[in-house]
Design an enzyme around this catalytic site. Structure first.
Site, PDB file in Angstrom:
ATOM      1  N   ALA A   8       1.118  -1.549   0.128  1.00  0.00           N
ATOM      2  CA  ALA A   8      -0.227  -0.912   0.085  1.00  0.00           C
ATOM      3  C   ALA A   8       0.473   1.002   0.203  1.00  0.00           C
ATOM      4  O   ALA A   8       0.816   1.893  -0.186  1.00  0.00           O
ATOM      5  CB  ALA A   8      -0.514  -0.073   1.597  1.00  0.00           C
ATOM      6  N   ASP A  36       2.552   2.184  -3.018  1.00  0.00           N
ATOM      7  CA  ASP A  36       1.736   2.104  -4.377  1.00  0.00           C
ATOM      8  C   ASP A  36       1.027   3.447  -4.063  1.00  0.00           C
ATOM      9  O   ASP A  36       1.319   4.879  -4.725  1.00  0.00           O
ATOM     10  CB  ASP A  36      -0.255   1.246  -4.169  1.00  0.00           C
ATOM     11  N   LEU A  52      26.432 -22.997 -24.777  1.00  0.00           N
ATOM     12  CA  LEU A  52      27.093 -23.757 -23.477  1.00  0.00           C
ATOM     13  C   LEU A  52      26.541 -25.693 -23.443  1.00  0.00           C
ATOM     14  O   LEU A  52      25.777 -26.188 -24.333  1.00  0.00           O
ATOM     15  CB  LEU A  52      26.124 -23.793 -22.253  1.00  0.00           C
ATOM     16  N   GLU A  84      25.384 -22.972 -11.104  1.00  0.00           N
ATOM     17  CA  GLU A  84      24.319 -21.356 -10.394  1.00  0.00           C
ATOM     18  C   GLU A  84      23.351 -22.332 -10.980  1.00  0.00           C
ATOM     19  O   GLU A  84      23.571 -23.565 -12.258  1.00  0.00           O
ATOM     20  CB  GLU A  84      24.154 -20.469 -11.582  1.00  0.00           C
ATOM     21  N   LYS A 114      20.229 -23.660 -13.875  1.00  0.00           N
ATOM     22  CA  LYS A 114      20.365 -23.093 -15.254  1.00  0.00           C
ATOM     23  C   LYS A 114      18.768 -23.172 -15.315  1.00  0.00           C
ATOM     24  O   LYS A 114      17.735 -23.675 -15.293  1.00  0.00           O
ATOM     25  CB  LYS A 114      20.633 -24.508 -15.722  1.00  0.00           C
ATOM     26  N   ASP A 159      15.527 -21.854 -17.109  1.00  0.00           N
ATOM     27  CA  ASP A 159      14.498 -22.470 -18.404  1.00  0.00           C
ATOM     28  C   ASP A 159      13.931 -21.088 -18.595  1.00  0.00           C
ATOM     29  O   ASP A 159      12.430 -21.046 -18.433  1.00  0.00           O
ATOM     30  CB  ASP A 159      13.940 -23.230 -18.536  1.00  0.00           C
ATOM     31  N   TYR A 165      23.408 -13.603 -15.579  1.00  0.00           N
ATOM     32  CA  TYR A 165      24.538 -14.942 -15.219  1.00  0.00           C
ATOM     33  C   TYR A 165      26.110 -14.299 -15.765  1.00  0.00           C
ATOM     34  O   TYR A 165      26.696 -14.648 -15.335  1.00  0.00           O
ATOM     35  CB  TYR A 165      24.216 -16.018 -15.791  1.00  0.00           C
ATOM     36  N   LYS A 210      31.374 -23.033 -13.497  1.00  0.00           N
ATOM     37  CA  LYS A 210      31.960 -22.355 -14.551  1.00  0.00           C
ATOM     38  C   LYS A 210      33.102 -21.552 -14.020  1.00  0.00           C
ATOM     39  O   LYS A 210      32.994 -21.959 -12.504  1.00  0.00           O
ATOM     40  CB  LYS A 210      31.486 -20.923 -14.178  1.00  0.00           C
ATOM     41  N   LYS A 226      23.069 -31.520 -17.611  1.00  0.00           N
ATOM     42  CA  LYS A 226      21.207 -31.223 -17.171  1.00  0.00           C
ATOM     43  C   LYS A 226      20.530 -31.678 -16.615  1.00  0.00           C
ATOM     44  O   LYS A 226      20.996 -33.186 -16.360  1.00  0.00           O
ATOM     45  CB  LYS A 226      21.226 -31.410 -18.772  1.00  0.00           C
ATOM     46  N   CYS A 246     -19.480 -50.080 -21.789  1.00  0.00           N
ATOM     47  CA  CYS A 246     -17.868 -50.606 -20.926  1.00  0.00           C
ATOM     48  C   CYS A 246     -17.683 -51.472 -22.059  1.00  0.00           C
ATOM     49  O   CYS A 246     -17.603 -52.375 -22.376  1.00  0.00           O
ATOM     50  CB  CYS A 246     -18.786 -50.854 -20.210  1.00  0.00           C
ATOM     51  N   CYS A 274     -17.695 -54.747 -19.951  1.00  0.00           N
ATOM     52  CA  CYS A 274     -18.983 -55.341 -19.450  1.00  0.00           C
ATOM     53  C   CYS A 274     -20.161 -55.125 -19.985  1.00  0.00           C
ATOM     54  O   CYS A 274     -21.212 -55.676 -20.174  1.00  0.00           O
ATOM     55  CB  CYS A 274     -19.257 -54.936 -17.682  1.00  0.00           C
ATOM     56  N   CYS A 286     -19.342 -45.893 -16.070  1.00  0.00           N
ATOM     57  CA  CYS A 286     -20.015 -47.096 -17.234  1.00  0.00           C
ATOM     58  C   CYS A 286     -21.830 -47.561 -15.549  1.00  0.00           C
ATOM     59  O   CYS A 286     -20.788 -47.557 -14.529  1.00  0.00           O
ATOM     60  CB  CYS A 286     -19.274 -48.334 -16.535  1.00  0.00           C
ATOM     61  N   CYS A 305     -20.179 -55.184 -13.429  1.00  0.00           N
ATOM     62  CA  CYS A 305     -18.570 -54.935 -14.339  1.00  0.00           C
ATOM     63  C   CYS A 305     -17.803 -55.533 -13.509  1.00  0.00           C
ATOM     64  O   CYS A 305     -17.407 -55.259 -12.131  1.00  0.00           O
ATOM     65  CB  CYS A 305     -18.729 -53.488 -14.827  1.00  0.00           C
TER      66      CYS A 305
HETATM   67  O1  D41 Z   1      20.991 -20.296 -16.334  1.00  0.00           O
HETATM   68  C1  D41 Z   1      21.180 -19.911 -17.399  1.00  0.00           C
HETATM   69  N1  D41 Z   1      20.381 -19.441 -18.490  1.00  0.00           N
HETATM   70  C2  D41 Z   1      22.557 -19.365 -17.364  1.00  0.00           C
HETATM   71  C3  D41 Z   1      22.433 -19.390 -19.208  1.00  0.00           C
HETATM   72  C4  D41 Z   1      23.630 -19.232 -16.536  1.00  0.00           C
HETATM   73  N2  D41 Z   1      23.134 -19.781 -15.663  1.00  0.00           N
HETATM   74  N3  D41 Z   1      24.350 -19.138 -17.094  1.00  0.00           N
HETATM   75  C5  D41 Z   1      25.179 -18.421 -18.494  1.00  0.00           C
HETATM   76  N4  D41 Z   1      26.291 -18.725 -19.182  1.00  0.00           N
HETATM   77  C6  D41 Z   1      26.650 -18.306 -19.864  1.00  0.00           C
HETATM   78  C7  D41 Z   1      28.016 -18.472 -20.173  1.00  0.00           C
HETATM   79  C8  D41 Z   1      28.955 -19.025 -20.175  1.00  0.00           C
HETATM   80  C9  D41 Z   1      28.364 -18.429 -22.094  1.00  0.00           C
HETATM   81  C10 D41 Z   1      28.259 -17.109 -19.813  1.00  0.00           C
HETATM   82  C11 D41 Z   1      24.348 -19.158 -19.475  1.00  0.00           C
HETATM   83  C12 D41 Z   1      24.625 -18.828 -20.532  1.00  0.00           C
HETATM   84  N5  D41 Z   1      25.291 -19.234 -20.905  1.00  0.00           N
HETATM   85  C13 D41 Z   1      23.843 -19.171 -21.791  1.00  0.00           C
HETATM   86  N6  D41 Z   1      22.563 -19.214 -22.279  1.00  0.00           N
HETATM   87  C14 D41 Z   1      22.332 -19.576 -23.304  1.00  0.00           C
HETATM   88  C15 D41 Z   1      22.954 -19.468 -23.964  1.00  0.00           C
HETATM   89  C16 D41 Z   1      24.112 -19.632 -23.015  1.00  0.00           C
END
Ligand code: D41
Length: 678
Positions: free
Chosen positions: A35, A38, A84, A115, A117, A119, A227, A292, A316, A410, A413, A428, A434
């Site tokens: 609030a 705002d 990557l 870190e 990754k 999406d 990142y 990294k 992944k 059914c 049955c 059914c 059944c």
């Molecule tokens: O969280 C991510 N999607 C992410 C993407 C991340 N945490 N670090 C990233 N670091 C890089 C580099 C190492 C090349 C600096 C990235 C990506 N690249 C990246 N995202 C899409 C293509 C590359």
């Protein structure tokens, strides 16, 4: 000058709002209520309306979107945005570190930044003298699209850098993503107005950034998490990755709160496992971990091959979504006759297991997906939930794709299948005629919370029904061990054990017996209320709807199901059979307030109990008249906290709900039970 005052006021106001934005969107740690925020925004808008000449591009009011574009301009990345390399196994990770050490010609321990990754969509943000000048997509890494107007609408994208000491020119790279909650709300809003829903948060984020009309983007719940830094001119950044990100954080960018620094590849693998366990509890989707090399000097020595750095890798998670083909749809019949379409799939490895079936829920869902047999579909399996069909890849629909039709009869049955007006579920109409419904009814009857017949599993029930050794639950008690011991995977010993378990199940509780009957909508709690209220099976079976409605938890629908059940001649026969077989329960004591000292109280059990299972504790409390609920609220009388109690305990403490530990529960139970017995 007196005229300067409002202008100064405006500057202070902008600073204050930016500070609150930062606390809220970047640090997740707001210091003022919404609030108040705002009110500040309102004051700024009023001032700007009176003095349009004072509106600057970095004003917090300028995030609402601008005039729609006809196309996005192309942007060349001065320093390419690399991609990557992926790792899919521990071996890939070991190879990654081995290559690094070989290249560096050293066996010294390597520090890594870890870190999640995210999406989402990778973007670049260019700041000149601390002001956002240009925002672009990564595109192919060399060229992207200018989406400045869209990025400006995202609250966690700073329009102006905070603090001081930033380089004259600074390019920040990050991932734009849509948190799970915002994604859910967006899709619910879309569904409410019959618009197309997004398949997943990533597509939603991509679609939102691709809008030529940034006013649309402004209404999408997007976030930016940075990142890395790209181009830097006229200034210097720290010499390791984590310190760079911390600096960016101080300048106003969101960084990931799960980020960590570890030494050596084994620790990376450990971090990966830990994050995988947390994955479902995170508020955003991730598809792996990015590792990294932390020292920028080492990064420079390692360089990159084709378009990916040698010093970074994305490990992944097993994919949660995969493509496969819908081979056929079968209709399964459940205990209450509900007919569920089940997708038979070309087996596919997804979410760490091979999936060959997925539920389609009901015909409304089939309609919503617009799915046909033969289609290529996206299957999703997240966490331990059952696999779902997410969507259809229409481009891959074959010529001979066949519509999915609800059968008229059914599949088990041949009775008619009916679907009530406005109901998603088809049923059914065969009832216990059944075989499918009979099987499910008997499985339910034998289950742990019902008659608890040990050793009578689902497979055995199906076999017994298929071999026509039993038709109803009552037939179970007429079985001879010789009949069973000849069956698949049943030796003489298992057969005799089953006979014993059947015998043992005959002494039960009235509430368990009522629950075991599998009457529609009558769960454990309702069964207990019915048992307490009526005290005997005869009284319950003779009750008409008005009286049934007197019972706690029983509404018109349940009352109708109960009355219908006890009126059916077939059910009367089965009940007779069960009683004749010798099923019995202790006669109820007169249920007065003395025997139910906990009447009107609601207990919640949490954490691990040492001396008994939670089930036992629950049924002992219920016998004393207490309600046992699954969640803490203001209505909770007492929280019983075992070891490792978590959020429920925190909530109880917040609400001022009384808490007892296991030791006190035991003492109290004994006292209450002794008092109730006298
Ligand atoms: O969280 C991510 N999607 C992410 C993407 C991340 N945490 N670090 C990233 N670091 C890089 C580099 C190492 C090349 C600096 C990235 C990506 N690249 C990246 N995202 C899409 C293509 C590359």
């Amino acid at each position: 000058m007196i005229d300067d005052a409002p202008e100064q006021q405006l500057e202070l106001l902008k600073q204050e709002i930016n500070q609150h934005n930062y606390r809220y969107y970047v640090l997740d740690d707001p210091t003022v209520p919404d609030a108040e925020y705002d009110r500040l925004m309102q004051r700024l808008k009023t001032l700007e309306l009176a003095h349009p000449e004072w509106v600057t591009a970095d004003s917090p009011t300028q995030r609402v979107g601008a005039t729609p574009l006809s196309a996005f301009a192309e942007v060349a990345h001065e320093i390419p945005m690399l991609s990557l390399d992926n790792a899919f196994s521990e071996q890939d990770m070991l190879d990654f570190e081995r290559r690094i050490k070989e290249r560096l010609g050293s066996d010294a321990a390597i520090d890594y930044a870890c870190e999640p990754k995210l999406d989402g969509i990778a973007v670049s943000l260019l700041y000149r003298q601390g002001l956002l000048e240009r925002g672009a997509t990564r595109g192919d890494g060399r060229r992207g699209e200018d989406i400045t107007q869209n990025l400006r609408t995202i609250p966690s994208v700073p329009l102006k850098l905070m603090g001081s000491g930033w380089p004259e020119l600074l390019e920040v790279r990050g991932e734009v993503y849509m948190p799970k909650q915002g994604f859910g709300e967006l899709n619910r809003r879309a569904a409410a107005v019959d618009e197309k829903q997004f398949v997943n948060p990533r597509n939603a984020a991509a679609g939102s950034l691709r809008q030529l009309d940034s006013k649309i983007t402004a209404n999408r719940p997007l976030e930016l998490c940075c990142y890395s830094a790209g181009l830097v001119k006229g200034g210097q950044l720290p010499d390791n990755h984590i310190a760079v990100l911390k600096k960016l954080n101080a300048w106003g960018f969101r960084i990931n709160e799960q980020m960590a620094s570890v030494s050596g590849v084994q620790a990376c693998i450990q971090y990966y496992g830990g994050l995988q366990d947390k994955r479902d509890t995170l508020p955003y989707e991730i598809d792996g971990v990015v590792f990294k090399v932390n020292e920028l000097a080492l990064q420079r020595r390692l360089g990159f091959v084709s378009r990916a750095p040698r010093w970074a890798i994305a490990y992944k998670f097993p994919a949660q979504e995969e493509l496969t083909q819908l081979l056929d749809v079968e209709f399964q019949v459940g205990r209450t006759g509900a007919v569920t379409p089940v997708a038979r799939l070309e087996p596919v490895f997804v979410g760490g297991v091979t999936v060959s079936n997925a539920t389609l829920h009901n015909m409304d869902e089939v309609e919503r997906l617009g799915v046909c047999i033969g289609d290529t579909v996206i299957i999703r399996r997240a966490g331990d939930v059952i696999p779902q069909v997410v969507s259809v890849v229409l481009e891959r629909r074959p010529q001979n794709a066949a519509k999915i039709k609800l059968p008229l009869n059914c599949p088990v049955c041949d009775s008619e299948i009916t679907r009530d007006e406005g109901e998603a579920v088809a049923r059914c109409s065969g009832g216990l005629y059944c075989a499918a419904q009979r099987k499910e009814a008997i499985k339910h009857f034998a289950s742990r919370k019902a008659m608890d017949i040990e050793g009578l599993g689902d497979k055995l029930v199906e076999l017994l029904v298929d071999k026509q050794l039993i038709k109803t639950a009552a037939d179970l008690y007429k079985l001879q061990w010789q009949q069973i011991s000849g069956l698949e995977r049943m030796g003489e010993k298992s057969a005799r054990n089953l006979m014993q378990a059947l015998e043992k199940s005959k002494s039960t509780q009235l509430s368990h017996f009522i629950y075991a009957l599998g009457i529609r909508e009558v769960g454990e709690a309702t069964a207990l209320n019915l048992a307490n209220y009526f005290g005997s099976l005869e009284a319950l079976a003779a009750a008409e709807e008005p009286e049934l409605l007197e019972v706690d938890d029983v509404g018109p629908i349940v009352a109708k199901h109960l009355a219908t059940f006890f009126h059916q001649p077939h059910n009367k026969e089965v009940l007779d059979g069960l009683i004749k077989a010798g099923i019995s329960w202790p006669e109820p004591k007169v249920r007065d307030s003395k025997s139910m000292p906990l009447q009107g109280m609601t207990f919640v059990l949490t954490g691990t109990l040492e001396s008994m299972t939670r089930e036992e504790a629950k049924s002992r409390l219920q016998l004393l008249g207490a309600k046992v609920s699954g969640s803490v609220s203001v209505k909770t009388t007492m929280l019983v906290a075992g070891t490792k109690a978590g959020s429920k305990l925190t909530k109880a403490e917040k609400l001022g709900v009384d808490v007892m530990d296991e030791e006190r529960l035991l003492r109290q139970l004994n006292e209450w039970e002794a008092a109730a017995a006298n």
